[in-house]
Design a protein around this motif. Structure first.
Motif, mmCIF file in Angstrom:
data_model
loop_
_atom_site.group_PDB
_atom_site.id
_atom_site.type_symbol
_atom_site.label_atom_id
_atom_site.label_comp_id
_atom_site.label_asym_id
_atom_site.label_seq_id
_atom_site.Cartn_x
_atom_site.Cartn_y
_atom_site.Cartn_z
ATOM 1 N N GLY A 288 0.761 -1.240 0.000
ATOM 2 C CA GLY A 288 0.000 0.000 0.000
ATOM 3 C C GLY A 288 0.792 1.291 0.000
ATOM 4 N N ALA A 289 2.037 1.267 0.422
ATOM 5 C CA ALA A 289 2.821 2.498 0.472
ATOM 6 C C ALA A 289 3.133 2.992 -0.937
ATOM 7 N N ILE A 290 2.783 4.246 -1.214
ATOM 8 C CA ILE A 290 3.174 4.905 -2.462
ATOM 9 C C ILE A 290 4.216 5.943 -2.076
ATOM 10 N N THR A 291 5.467 5.664 -2.380
ATOM 11 C CA THR A 291 6.554 6.519 -1.910
ATOM 12 C C THR A 291 6.768 7.704 -2.841
ATOM 13 N N ALA A 292 7.245 8.802 -2.263
ATOM 14 C CA ALA A 292 7.429 10.032 -3.028
ATOM 15 C C ALA A 292 8.598 9.931 -3.986
ATOM 16 N N ALA A 293 9.713 9.385 -3.521
ATOM 17 C CA ALA A 293 10.916 9.217 -4.343
ATOM 18 C C ALA A 293 11.899 8.378 -3.547
ATOM 19 N N ASN A 294 12.820 7.739 -4.245
ATOM 20 C CA ASN A 294 13.790 6.877 -3.566
ATOM 21 C C ASN A 294 15.207 7.110 -4.070
ATOM 22 N N ASP A 295 15.496 8.370 -4.371
ATOM 23 C CA ASP A 295 16.829 8.804 -4.779
ATOM 24 C C ASP A 295 17.571 9.254 -3.525
ATOM 25 N N VAL A 335 -6.212 1.375 2.145
ATOM 26 C CA VAL A 335 -6.151 0.571 3.376
ATOM 27 C C VAL A 335 -5.014 1.086 4.259
ATOM 28 N N PHE A 336 -3.879 1.368 3.630
ATOM 29 C CA PHE A 336 -2.718 1.929 4.327
ATOM 30 C C PHE A 336 -3.112 3.209 5.063
ATOM 31 N N CYS A 337 -3.865 4.084 4.396
ATOM 32 C CA CYS A 337 -4.280 5.347 5.001
ATOM 33 C C CYS A 337 -5.266 5.129 6.143
ATOM 34 N N ALA A 338 -6.180 4.207 5.960
ATOM 35 C CA ALA A 338 -7.147 3.914 7.020
ATOM 36 C C ALA A 338 -6.432 3.442 8.278
ATOM 37 N N GLU A 339 -5.438 2.599 8.090
ATOM 38 C CA GLU A 339 -4.684 2.080 9.233
ATOM 39 C C GLU A 339 -3.791 3.150 9.851
ATOM 40 N N GLY A 340 -3.446 4.184 9.071
ATOM 41 C CA GLY A 340 -2.559 5.231 9.567
ATOM 42 C C GLY A 340 -3.263 6.424 10.169
ATOM 43 N N LEU A 341 -4.610 6.471 10.115
ATOM 44 C CA LEU A 341 -5.344 7.597 10.699
ATOM 45 C C LEU A 341 -5.047 7.728 12.194
ATOM 46 N N SER A 342 -4.898 8.959 12.641
ATOM 47 C CA SER A 342 -4.759 9.200 14.074
ATOM 48 C C SER A 342 -6.089 8.901 14.765
ATOM 49 N N PRO A 343 -6.089 8.735 16.079
ATOM 50 C CA PRO A 343 -7.363 8.523 16.793
ATOM 51 C C PRO A 343 -8.369 9.640 16.545
ATOM 52 N N GLU A 344 -7.856 10.864 16.287
ATOM 53 C CA GLU A 344 -8.754 11.992 16.035
ATOM 54 C C GLU A 344 -9.318 11.990 14.621
ATOM 55 N N GLY A 345 -8.686 11.236 13.704
ATOM 56 C CA GLY A 345 -9.209 11.135 12.348
ATOM 57 C C GLY A 345 -8.406 11.860 11.292
ATOM 58 N N TYR A 346 -7.238 12.388 11.618
ATOM 59 C CA TYR A 346 -6.420 13.050 10.607
ATOM 60 C C TYR A 346 -5.224 12.178 10.233
ATOM 61 N N LEU A 347 -4.645 12.454 9.076
ATOM 62 C CA LEU A 347 -3.431 11.779 8.629
ATOM 63 C C LEU A 347 -2.216 12.616 9.002
ATOM 64 N N HIS A 348 -1.183 11.947 9.403
ATOM 65 C CA HIS A 348 0.043 12.623 9.813
ATOM 66 C C HIS A 348 0.788 13.185 8.603
ATOM 67 N N TYR A 351 4.561 9.108 6.406
ATOM 68 C CA TYR A 351 4.660 7.777 6.994
ATOM 69 C C TYR A 351 5.842 7.030 6.384
ATOM 70 N N ASN A 352 6.403 6.131 7.174
ATOM 71 C CA ASN A 352 7.359 5.180 6.624
ATOM 72 C C ASN A 352 6.600 4.134 5.811
ATOM 73 N N PRO A 353 7.282 3.475 4.876
ATOM 74 C CA PRO A 353 6.578 2.483 4.054
ATOM 75 C C PRO A 353 5.964 1.327 4.833
ATOM 76 N N ASP A 354 6.431 1.077 6.067
ATOM 77 C CA ASP A 354 5.816 0.005 6.854
ATOM 78 C C ASP A 354 4.590 0.486 7.620
ATOM 79 N N GLY A 355 4.206 1.755 7.438
ATOM 80 C CA GLY A 355 2.999 2.287 8.063
ATOM 81 C C GLY A 355 3.235 3.074 9.332
ATOM 82 N N THR A 356 4.432 3.051 9.872
ATOM 83 C CA THR A 356 4.727 3.852 11.052
ATOM 84 C C THR A 356 4.865 5.321 10.662
ATOM 85 N N VAL A 357 4.685 6.217 11.634
ATOM 86 C CA VAL A 357 4.750 7.652 11.363
ATOM 87 C C VAL A 357 6.186 8.051 11.048
ATOM 88 N N GLY A 358 6.349 8.854 9.978
ATOM 89 C CA GLY A 358 7.673 9.254 9.540
ATOM 90 C C GLY A 358 8.182 10.485 10.268
#
Length: 668
Positions: A288-295, A335-348, A351-358
């Motif tokens: 699910g992770a769509i990364t910005a760039a990997n250079d 799905v990645f975004c749904a799992e990454g939502l904060s308890p309040e309902g916003y996106l940080h 994120y790291n590609p494994d879903g943890t907050v970057g």
């Protein structure tokens, strides 16, 4: 900071530079972890007592991709050595295997012994500490490992497998690395080393006069020694050249599965369209992770990178890919975004590609007051893109699965995050992550997110909630038109910021104001949109031979000149295409559409020969600046091409439609 070649399959991503040197290896996630980190995994040749690495200026090199595939082809010629190399690189379409074949052409009239050397410089798990490299006699391979990361390297020629090798210490205690050992054509054969280590493998072949010979090199990646041995056996059994052909067939089928009428687009522009889809594929993780760039060369500037998931970038990339007919690639992103939502309902922030907050530079405290360190457009655009995905492909079961965990939770937050004084969404960081306030792009994205949520609620039968979100969206729109339109300037403004206890207009001319039309606050035909876009297209035009549109007036990021009349900023691929989008959507004839399509050709003109698109260009040389490739640049190109394709279809359909009768002679 350029990666000329990116090859991957959603779990393994390998980047190469113009010298065919491996510079990045990402596994097990696309973008995480980088086991090379921008170091040089060298490739060289020994012949007739002379040695040359491929970064030697005597080599003339050109790289490209086989059309509509993720198999790269590099031709390298060394005239004084009388040698030509044709190198094919690819990643297996399913397994974590890098494949390389090399055909060596001997231009001279005598048989010659050729030795190819492949250097492995790994920092496993993004650290050189505690790595081990060893020779495995069981299959004649070299392997590097640490914890649950294993990398096995092997090769083949008509003379056999790895003919010589060396393993040793690098960049520690005065040791440069085993690549130095290769330069006399002989490797010492040390079988193991630990710590900060590297390895070099040598293959040998005899090349007849005026003929060629083929060699192969491959890397298998896994979580233990048994898994990489199994993959190594698979490659040896099936032969690398055969596996590369299969990969090419697979990717060509993937890139061309959706048929389009490209209208007046050139063959070069069509190739870039397909290549952009493939490049997006390499930057997208199967989970699910769509990364910005990997250079990873961007690390030289701020010790951080672009190998993160920005929900905004991901949403816009998903929107383009969905529009092009590849929903299956981007559904996991939501799905990645749904799992990454904060308890309040916003996106940080990201994120790291494994879903943890970057990592982030947005503070929780500013001028003594607490604040949310977010960019509100990221939450809004994910909902907007999710609704467009449903509209285009109609997978109601998938939409239902994320209705409550993503749509409702995020929309409730958007509906509550409002400034009581203006009625606009509350202050946050802008899409460029540079300033805090209320910005036209961001609030337009919130409006789009609320509209999407209202549509989903109505789809699933909750009229009360649908009307509530619609009412908030309408109120936000009214506040946008009240506070962000400037009658004196005759255009929308970048936004508002707080100063001295009052709201102050930020009048900086800014390309992202296009969000007012892109996200449906106003139609493109609205005179206010037209005036705003004309101001952008004229005021942010780069007036050098390179051309293009700057991000905003006096953009400091990688700024190349203080002459703002000549270059208000560097030309950005994304921002230039936004102006093209406006022209395409405004076109009422094929002639107007043809004028708008010139930007598509401009982008094709400024892509690397391998088809890679950077974030921005040097306004004087046209060379890439910042990271290359940037996933959002490729996605915006895809999106603009789709707008062109759809408008071309609409205009040709209209022009070919028979004119209706204007009178009813004989009626009654």
């Amino acid at each position: 900071m350029t990666r000329h070649i990116a090859i991957g399959n959603g779990q393994l991503l390998v980047n190469l530079d113009s010298n065919s040197y491996i510079r990045d290896i990402y596994y097990p996630y696309v973008g995480q972890y980088n086991h090379v980190g921008g170091q040089l995994c060298r490739f060289g040749i020994w012949i007739d007592g002379q040695f040359s690495w491929l970064d030697n200026p005597a080599w003339h090199k050109e790289s490209r991709y086989a059309d509509s595939t993720l198999v790269a082809i590099t031709e390298a010629v060394h005239s004084s050595l009388g040698i030509r190399l044709v190198i094919y690189d690819g990643v297996h379409q399913r397994e974590p295997i890098l494949l390389r074949t090399v055909e060596v052409f001997n231009e001279w009239d005598n048989e010659r012994e050729v030795r190819l050397f492949f250097h492995q410089d790994l920092s496993i798990g993004e650290s050189e500490v505690g790595d081990t490299a060893a020779f495995l006699p069981e299959n004649g391979s070299l392997f590097h490992y640490k914890r649950n990361f294993y990398f096995m390297f092997n090769g083949w020629s008509d003379s056999g497998g790895i003919a010589q090798y060396s393993i040793g210490i690098k960049r520690f205690g005065g040791a440069q690395g085993t690549w130095v050992d290769a330069e006399d054509g002989h490797l010492m054969g040390n079988p193991i080393s630990q710590g900060s280590v590297d390895s070099t493998a040598g293959l040998t072949t005899l090349v007849p006069a005026k003929a060629s010979a083929k060699l192969a090199y491959w890397m298998s990646v896994g979580q233990n020694l048994q898994s990489v041995q199994s993959l190594d056996a698979y490659v040896r059994e099936n032969r690398p050249e055969k596996l590369l052909r299969r990969a090419a067939v697979y990717w060509e089928g993937w890139a061309t599965k959706v048929k389009h009428n490209y209208g007046g687009m050139s063959e070069r522009a069509i190739r870039l369209f397909r290549h952009s889809l493939l490049t997006i594929r390499t930057q997208t993780d199967i989970r699910g992770a769509i990364t910005a760039a990997n250079d990873s060369d961007i690390l030289q500037y701020n010790r951080d990178h672009y190998s993160y998931v920005w929900p905004r970038d991901g949403a816009m990339i998903a929107l383009a890919v969905s529009d092009a007919g590849y929903p299956e690639l981007v559904e996991p992103f939501f799905v990645f975004c749904a799992e990454g939502l904060s308890p309040e309902g916003y996106l940080h922030h990201k994120y790291n590609p494994d879903g943890t907050v970057g990592s982030s530079w947005h503070p929780y405290l500013s001028e003594g007051a607490p604040q949310l360190p977010i960019q509100i457009d990221e939450t809004g655009l994910v909902l907007h893109a999710f609704w467009k995905l449903y509209e285009q492909h109609g997978d109601i079961a998938f939409a239902q699965s994320l209705y409550k965990p993503l749509v409702v939770r995020a929309a409730k937050f958007l509906a509550s995050y409002l400034d009581p004084e203006t009625g606009l969404p509350s202050p946050c960081y802008d899409l460029w992550e540079e300033r805090h306030g209320i910005y036209t792009y961001s609030v337009s994205a919130v409006h789009a997110g609320l509209m999407a949520a209202s549509n989903f609620c109505r789809l699933f039968g909750n009229e009360e909630r649908a009307n509530r979100f619609l009412e908030v969206a309408d109120n936000v729109k009214a506040a946008i038109l009240k506070h962000l339109w400037d009658e004196e300037e005759g255009r929308f403004i970048r936004g508002l910021y707080r100063s001295g206890g009052a709201w102050v207009k930020d009048m900086t001319l800014e390309s992202s104001i296009y969000g007012i039309a892109a996200f449906g606050v106003l139609p493109t035909t609205d005179p206010r949109v037209d005036k705003t876009m004309r101001a952008i297209s004229e005021g942010l035009l780069v007036r050098t031979h390179v051309g293009g549109i700057a991000r905003y007036y006096n953009d400091y990021y990688f700024q190349r000149t203080g002459n703002l009349n000549e270059a208000p900023g560097n030309p950005w691929i994304i921002c230039t295409l936004w102006v093209a989008d406006w022209k395409i959507e405004s076109a009422t004839s094929l002639e107007e559409l043809e004028a708008a399509s010139k930007t598509i050709e401009w982008v094709a003109d400024h892509a690397l020969k391998t088809g890679m698109l950077p974030e921005q260009l040097d306004p004087f040389s046209g060379s890439p600046l910042s990271v290359t490739p940037l996933t959002w640049s490729h996605a915006t190109y895809v999106a603009t091409c789709m707008k062109y394709i759809n408008k071309y279809k609409e205009l040709t359909s209209t022009s070919s439609r028979p004119q209706q009768e204007t009178s009813m002679v004989g009626k009654g």
